[in-house]
Design an enzyme around this catalytic site. Sequence first.
Site, PDB file in Angstrom:
ATOM      1  N   CYS A   1      18.674 -77.728  16.870  1.00  0.00           N
ATOM      2  CA  CYS A   1      19.350 -77.187  18.064  1.00  0.00           C
ATOM      3  C   CYS A   1      19.295 -78.166  19.107  1.00  0.00           C
ATOM      4  O   CYS A   1      18.025 -78.267  19.764  1.00  0.00           O
ATOM      5  CB  CYS A   1      18.660 -75.679  18.535  1.00  0.00           C
ATOM      6  SG  CYS A   1      19.486 -75.277  19.841  1.00  0.00           S
TER       7      CYS A   1
ATOM      8  N   CYS B   1      19.058 -76.549  22.834  1.00  0.00           N
ATOM      9  CA  CYS B   1      17.753 -75.813  23.241  1.00  0.00           C
ATOM     10  C   CYS B   1      16.714 -75.691  22.065  1.00  0.00           C
ATOM     11  O   CYS B   1      16.294 -76.656  21.547  1.00  0.00           O
ATOM     12  CB  CYS B   1      17.942 -74.457  23.750  1.00  0.00           C
ATOM     13  SG  CYS B   1      19.300 -73.358  22.926  1.00  0.00           S
ATOM     14  N   SER B   2      16.515 -74.508  21.496  1.00  0.00           N
ATOM     15  CA  SER B   2      15.707 -74.575  20.374  1.00  0.00           C
ATOM     16  C   SER B   2      15.932 -73.318  19.208  1.00  0.00           C
ATOM     17  O   SER B   2      15.270 -72.661  18.923  1.00  0.00           O
ATOM     18  CB  SER B   2      14.212 -74.241  20.802  1.00  0.00           C
ATOM     19  OG  SER B   2      14.130 -73.080  21.624  1.00  0.00           O
ATOM     20  N   CYS B   3      17.466 -73.074  19.294  1.00  0.00           N
ATOM     21  CA  CYS B   3      17.766 -72.007  18.488  1.00  0.00           C
ATOM     22  C   CYS B   3      17.399 -72.113  17.008  1.00  0.00           C
ATOM     23  O   CYS B   3      17.304 -73.067  16.347  1.00  0.00           O
ATOM     24  CB  CYS B   3      19.490 -71.970  18.342  1.00  0.00           C
ATOM     25  SG  CYS B   3      20.201 -71.558  19.977  1.00  0.00           S
TER      26      CYS B   3
END
Lengths: 196, 97
Positions: free
Chosen positions: A104, A107-109
């Site tokens: 991702c 962000c950090s999906c």
Amino acid sequence: MSGDHASSPVAARVRHVEALLEGRGLLEPDEIDERIDALAAGGTPANGAAVVARAWVDPAFRERLLADGNAAIAELGFSMGGALQEQKLTVVANDADEHHVIVCTLCSCYPIALLGPSPGWYKSEAYRSQVVREPRAVLREFGVELPASTRITVWDASAESRYLVLPRRPPGTEDRSEEELAALVTRKGLIGTAAV
Amino acid sequence: MTDRPDDRFAPGDRVRTRIADPPGHTRLPRYARGARGEIVSTAGHHPLADERARGLASDPRAVYHVRFAASDLFGAGDHAVVVELWEDYLEPDGSAS
């Protein structure tokens, strides 16, 4: 709240906003932590490993999994519904010609329901910025050496889908049970930064 | 994921991503701006994140898996990157290349 960035200016700002919302009665104390706990509840890489093992032993399930991830994992009692709305699951299968890896960049999906909370390196600036540009080099750092003939596809979770990699079944595992196969599958394998 | 009749694009369509850098939140990654790619599949229909982030009502519209050649994005690399993009970020790529 994540403990990883306790001293960062962003964390201070978030705590301030949280306090304001609580002060105005818009948020119960600890509500955010409870929501995060609910999102992560039951999420562990063992779930993803169980899905992969089933796909290895049951070709019809594998087909259903690749066609509609959400419906297929429901057969095993799993759901992508831990968040406010159910997230779409897209499963991508490795083979001799193509290797998939997930990131991702924004962000950090991450598929928390199937993998649990994401590892620190997955959220790191280094991984997020480099794997889209030089995946072969990044995979090499993880100890994954792919033949030059294997194409690499990087999946950037930039919108509403969450991705899971279906690794190749290791050779010589024909006699293993589904449970034994699941035990071979690692979190990195499900992200694409390990072979299995 | 089911396609809808009013979807603007279909798998195999060549598209080009928006170049503009919007003032607020967006989900079009910087590295994929102004890039040529190909629709792989539809990834469902969702309200536009850019509008939701600004507190605006937003109707669900098609989101696509779009495949880019790394050499087109970065000028180097033999891999592909699939980015999930709202139709708002895309226009048909009419140019023959």
